[in-house]
Each structure stands twice: as C-alpha cells, then as structure tokens.
Design an enzyme around this catalytic site. Structure first.
Site, mmCIF file in Angstrom:
data_model
loop_
_atom_site.group_PDB
_atom_site.id
_atom_site.type_symbol
_atom_site.label_atom_id
_atom_site.label_comp_id
_atom_site.label_asym_id
_atom_site.label_seq_id
_atom_site.Cartn_x
_atom_site.Cartn_y
_atom_site.Cartn_z
ATOM 1 N N GLU A 162 -5.485 3.747 12.026
ATOM 2 C CA GLU A 162 -6.468 4.503 12.807
ATOM 3 C C GLU A 162 -7.887 4.089 12.390
ATOM 4 O O GLU A 162 -8.066 3.483 11.334
ATOM 5 C CB GLU A 162 -6.255 6.006 12.558
ATOM 6 C CG GLU A 162 -7.035 6.888 13.503
ATOM 7 C CD GLU A 162 -6.844 8.391 13.245
ATOM 8 O OE1 GLU A 162 -6.024 8.751 12.398
ATOM 9 O OE2 GLU A 162 -7.530 9.175 13.916
ATOM 10 N N GLY A 209 0.847 -1.205 0.000
ATOM 11 C CA GLY A 209 0.000 0.000 0.000
ATOM 12 C C GLY A 209 0.874 1.243 0.000
ATOM 13 O O GLY A 209 2.086 1.174 0.189
ATOM 14 N N GLU A 232 -3.224 12.581 27.741
ATOM 15 C CA GLU A 232 -4.281 13.483 27.283
ATOM 16 C C GLU A 232 -5.590 13.107 27.960
ATOM 17 O O GLU A 232 -5.650 12.126 28.714
ATOM 18 C CB GLU A 232 -4.410 13.433 25.750
ATOM 19 C CG GLU A 232 -4.772 12.064 25.200
ATOM 20 C CD GLU A 232 -4.661 11.981 23.672
ATOM 21 O OE1 GLU A 232 -3.778 12.629 23.098
ATOM 22 O OE2 GLU A 232 -5.465 11.246 23.080
ATOM 23 N N HIS A 245 -8.555 12.321 18.620
ATOM 24 C CA HIS A 245 -8.361 10.903 18.913
ATOM 25 C C HIS A 245 -9.669 10.301 19.417
ATOM 26 O O HIS A 245 -10.370 10.938 20.200
ATOM 27 C CB HIS A 245 -7.308 10.719 20.005
ATOM 28 C CG HIS A 245 -5.905 10.958 19.540
ATOM 29 N ND1 HIS A 245 -4.907 11.386 20.377
ATOM 30 C CD2 HIS A 245 -5.339 10.818 18.319
ATOM 31 C CE1 HIS A 245 -3.778 11.503 19.693
ATOM 32 N NE2 HIS A 245 -4.016 11.177 18.436
#
Lengths: 300, 361
Positions: free
Chosen positions: A110, A17, A221, A255
């Site tokens: 992701e 890819g 976070e 996120h």
C-alpha cells in the site's frame, strides 16, 4: 481457475521481511492443505545465496531466497509473484518480475505513489504481464491456490466469483456467502488505489472463460467508474454491492482511490448506472447471498 | 495535498511557464513596497484552502490608491469559515482569450490524461456536460519524458502555438511533482503572450515525503493525529463513533448506520493486525469527539487477534457506550474478556449498527 491453480509455483518478493515471512508460512500451509505447489522461491536483494547456520542458501520456512527474480527463475518453475516490499521499492519489484517473464504479479503493498504505479503498469503491459493491485489482498481459489493474504478459513469452494476493491469487506462478503452455503470459485481483491492493474472488466473477462464460475459478486466503492465499465463489458450474471453511500465528497475514505472528486464517482450515481445495466445492487452486505440465489434461480 | 495558488504558480514559474507578476503578503503593510511594481490596477487573492474562493468574496480588485485599504478589508474577512492569513497581490492581465488546460490521473487507461479546451473561463464540469465536443483529450504514456509533437497538435488545434510548450512543461511538472492534478484555469492569451492566470496542483499524499512536504495541510488536527498512529480517519458530524479494520468494511459500516437512519461521527480504519495499544488509541481518539454518544467497533479478519482488541477497548476505559462485533483469531478469549467487564457484543455488523442507532435515537 483464473490466474493460477494448485500447479502454479509462486515467488514472493520481499521474502525476508516481517510480512513476507509471515505470509509465506500461511500460503504454504494452504498449499499443503490442498496439495498445491505454493511458494517455491523468495527474493530479497542482498539476502540470496548467503550461508546461514551452515546452510548454503538463505531459507524462509524452507523456501530458498535469491537475490534477483531471474536467478530464482533459473531454479524454479514460477507462474506468479506476490510482492510484500515497502512502497518505495514496489514499482521496481513489479518491473523486475514483468521483465523476468512472470505472467501474474500480485502487489500487496500500500501507499505506492501513483506516478510510480502508472510507470510500472505501463512497463508491465509492454512485457505482457498481468498486475493485480497494488494495495490489494491478492486472490484465493478455494481448494486450489492462495496468492496473497486472504484468511483461508472463511472460504468454501463453489461457483461464485468475487471481485472487490477492498480487503476485509471482501472477507465479510465471503463469510456471508459461505455461511449461506454458497461456495466461491475465485475471490480476488483488485486493490484500493486509484490506478490498479487488473480492473473489474479484466477479471470478468477471465471469469467468462472459467467453467467453474457461474455468477459474480462485484464489490465496489466510491471513486472512478471501473465498476460500471466492468458491468458494461460482460454477459456474466452479476450481483453488486457499492461501499461509500454515506461518504462525503472530496474526502479519501481510507483507500487512496476511494474519493468522490469533482462530483464524480459517488456511490449513488454508480448504483444507479449499475441498475440501469440490469445489475441488482445490494444495500447491505447481508443481502448478497439471497440476491445470488435469486440470480441462480433466474439466469443460471 | 492541495498546493496554494502562490505555491503552484512558483512551481509553474520555475518550469518556465509565464505567470503574472505577483507578491505574497501577510499583512496590508507588506503591500506598500510593491505598489509601484504591479501597475495601476491589480488583483488581491486570498490564499485559503477552499474551492470557490472567487464567488465567496476572496478575490478583490484594487489600485495604487486603494491597495492597502482593500488588502486590510480582505485580511479581515473569513472565506467559507477560514481566516485570510496570506494574500497574493498580482498584476492585472489584459486578457484576450481564456483556455483550460489540465492533467489528471485517468483510472480507466491507467495513464495521465490531458484535457484542453478553447472554451475556458467557465467551470470545466459545465463544459463537459453541455459541450463535450469542445474538450480535447489525449492519454500519454507515463514512461515518456515529454509529449510528442502530434499530441500537442491534437490538443491545441487552432489555438496559438505558444500554448504547446506550456502543455509540455505542465506534463513534466505533473510527473516530477507527483501530482494527481495539475490544472491551469484559465490559461490566457494577452498582448504580452501566454500566462497561467490561475493554477492548481494536488500532490499525491503517498509522495509528500519525497516532495519535501512534511505536514499535510488538508488534514484536521485530529486527522493528523490519527495519521501518526497509522489510522485512516475522516471527521463526520453524527453521534455514532466508528472503528473498523479495512477501508471497505469501515465504509460499509458507515453506510449501514445511514441505512438504519443514524449518523456516523467519523470513519476510522485501524488497519491490519491491530494490537491492544493501537485499539486503545483508536477508541480514545474517537471518544475525544464531544458529539460521540456511542462507539461501534466492527473488526473482522483472519489475523486480527480478538483478545488484543478486547484488551484495547477495556484499556481505553471511556465513558461512552461501546458496542462490539468481533470475528477472528482468539475470538472466544476476546469475548470472555469483554463480557467480564460488561461490554455489549453482537454477532453481525447489522446487529451492532442497529443497536447503536437505537441508542442514539
């Protein structure tokens, strides 16, 4: 080193890819620079073993591509894998690698549905594999090995470990450290998803056993309480930074895992709990190098 | 994305969990044909996408005689600023006891976490704080298709046995519907058996496609437009527009704005390897918010090409001031392009943010 060094052979899943090909090139450029093995094999189902331009095996930047991970394992000594396949195929890739016996699996991908991640991680645990990510930039041990997509130019070798839920914010921290003359032992992005394989606690455990690492910068976070769990679990000297002090509740900040839910996981209470454990917390990224120096003066 | 109550209840019903008899209406007149089917007294519940609907006046009691009038009253209301377009008209249950049941994604164990308490009917956060011992917890391996009986026994304790199958069905729903949360609060016992009196299901945004959901209702129009371009975008209420690459760095930029005493107008993460046209779209999108007076662009990365970013900023040609921090490939060329056009560039994120706060002060 933690999770691998220059002698670790890397397999890339999704080698043909756009992302896979691009990063095989960068990972192997880094491997050449440090005299490491780098990416030794690629896997893309259906592409392996085909003849291209008279060459018997499909290759990406000179790296042979196989149809299955097991096939690649027959021909190469592989210690870790980096996954670049699309979200719908990533959980399957994690399980295939764990099943083939690969110890460290880095999942860059992701947008994997959480149910898929939970299943893949449960399976990887049964097979005894450590999964880093998903939704992470991987790791880089300066002068040794790069498994993932971190921009190597910002790094310098030293004794500070960095663990982060983020990508570019990690680079910002590394950039600040390097400019301040503070080198890194291993920098690892554990992923921005709500469910991730290696947590702060898991990585801290490895850093404790790593003679190269004297202190750790923990970049967290909003969302969950893995930062506090990590800080509680270790005796390593830590400096922390938590992103999302200004994040509104119930909004996902980029996120999938960065969300304050049901009044939990907000940055302010996270910072308060870390401080209660004696962990100094920087209010700005630019304060981190000086706080690390302070740590070295005091504890190390 | 959060399912509305009637949608969540349809999911439960299809899985065999009893829910109160009910009908969805879009106007007061649509209630008339159902008046005979709901009993003498019934409940009208506004289907709005906000929490705390009951306290905000979104749930009203009605009976056969008053039904249409009460429905008209509810349709005329705004619940926390949202118009009422749909009402769930539901049978009133003869409640004997209220329980709480939920399944969530547990980040620590990386597995589904099932919570059950006999102290239902209150907000679970309050019970968790004041009487954590009343909440039973079980972590379930996500590779299991159904829960083994011992887990059910551990959860329900002395509560009625009919609750067992409800827990098992909710677990199946949680897995099959890609839920991040599946909650029945309250789960009630009545003389006619167990019922899910209210239901909440949140579907994983990363699984909407395979769940057949085409539009994410939880996003504003601008957020949806941003999603189309592959940006992560959150609307806020300040005057400083923010564009960054990477969620963490963008969040840190917002925090720095707060640190220096300013207020951000938005969160926009352009993602990795941003090219000129994507940057241009991002700048236009942020500048289209009327409150935005200045835009901070904070991009750092190995693979982000600074000349592309510069071309994007220049191409957008917006009227608001843009303050840029760029670091990465082709940095010198990017800086040259921007300085030629008179854009302000500073070396660190601290400096760009400080400047933006000064401009808006």
């Amino acid at each position: 080193m933690i999770y691998g060094d220059r002698n670790t052979g890397i397999l890339v899943q999704g080698a043909t890819g756009k992302q896979g090909e691009f990063h095989i090139g960068l990972m192997n450029a880094y491997a050449r620079q440090v005299g490491g093995k780098g990416v030794v094999a690629g896997v893309t189902p259906g592409k392996g073993g085909k003849e291209v331009h008279g060459v018997p095996v499909y290759k990406v930047h000179g790296v042979p591509v196989y149809n299955t991970v097991k096939e690649a394992m027959v021909h190469h000594d592989i210690g870790s894998a980096v996954i670049f396949v699309p979200a719908g195929a990533a959980a399957d890739a994690i399980m295939e690698e764990a099943n083939a016996g690969i110890d460290t699996i880095v999942c860059i991908t992701e947008h994997i549905p959480v149910q898929d991640t939970m299943k893949a991680l449960a399976y990887a645990r049964m097979e005894g594999a450590s999964v880093i990510g998903p939704n992470c930039p991987g790791l880089l041990s300066p002068g040794e090995v790069k498994m993932g997509i971190m921009p190597a130019g910002l790094f310098s070798r030293g004794n500070v470990g960095v663990i982060s839920r983020s990508g570019t914010l990690t680079y910002e921290v590394v950039d600040e450290l390097t400019r301040a003359g503070i080198g890194q032992s291993t920098v690892i992005g554990i992923g921005g998803d709500p469910v991730i394989g290696q947590t702060f606690a898991d990585v801290l455990e490895r850093f404790e056993k790593d003679p190269e690492t004297k202190a750790v910068v923990l970049v967290g976070e909003v969302g969950g309480n893995l930062e506090e769990e990590g800080a509680k679990s270790t005796n390593m000297p830590i400096v922390s930074y938590i992103a999302g002090v200004s994040a509104p509740p119930d909004k996902r900040m980029g996120h999938a895992g960065a969300i304050v839910e049901g009044g939990e996981g907000d940055a302010k209470s996270k910072i308060a709990r870390l401080k209660k454990h004696g962990v100094p917390v920087a209010s700005r990224v630019s304060e981190i190098p000086e706080m690390v120096r302070e740590l070295f003066r005091g504890k190390c | 994305m959060k399912l509305r109550e009637h949608e969540a209840k349809n999911v439960l019903k299809a899985a065999g969990i009893p829910v109160p008899a009910g009908f969805l209406i879009r106007s007061p007149d649509e209630l008339t044909p159902h008046l005979g089917e709901l009993g003498d007294a019934f409940v009208l519940k506004a289907q709005v996408d906000v929490g705390g609907r009951g306290k905000a006046g979104g749930i009203l009691m009605a009976d056969k005689a008053s039904g249409t009038k009460v429905a008209a009253e509810l349709f005329a209301k705004e619940i926390k600023g949202l118009p009422v377009k749909e009402i769930l008209a539901e049978q009133k249950l003869a409640i004997q006891h209220e329980y709480y049941l939920s399944i969530t994604v547990d980040r620590s164990s990386k597995q589904p976490l099932i919570l059950f308490t006999e102290a239902g009917g209150v907000e679970i956060e309050i019970t968790a704080k004041e009487h954590p011992e009343l909440i039973k917890k079980v972590v379930a391996n996500p590779l299991m298709k159904e829960l083994p009986p011992f887990m059910i026994r551990e959860l329900i304790g002395t509560a009625p046995k009919e609750i067992g199958p409800v827990i098992n069905q909710l677990f199946r729903i949680f897995i099959e519907k890609d839920a991040l949360l599946a909650e029945i609060n309250p789960l009630v016992t009545t003389p006619d058996g167990v019922f899910a009196a209210d239901a909440k299901i949140i579907v994983d945004d990363n699984a909407l496609g395979r769940q057949g959901i085409t539009v994410n209702r939880d996003l504003s129009d601008r957020e949806r437009e941003a999603e189309k371009y592959g940006f992560s975008y959150v609307e806020l209420d300040g005057a400083i527009g923010v564009i960054g690459n990477g969620a963490g760095l963008t969040m840190a930029t917002l925090d720095l704005i707060e640190f220096y005493g300013g207020k951000a107008a938005n969160f926009l993460d352009v993602g990795g390897g941003a090219e000129a046209d994507r940057v241009e779209k991002a700048v236009r999108l942020v500048s289209s918010v009327p409150a935005v007076k200045v835009i901070v662009v904070n991009l750092l990365g190995g693979i982000t090409k600074c000349d592309e970013v510069a071309k994007g900023i220049i191409g957008a040609g917006i009227s608001q001031k843009v303050i840029v921090r760029l670091a990465g490939t082709n940095e010198a060329e990017g800086r040259r392009l921007l300085s030629e056009k008179g854009y302000e560039m500073l070396d660190t994120m601290d400096l760009v943010v400080k400047k933006a706060v000064e401009v808006t002060a």
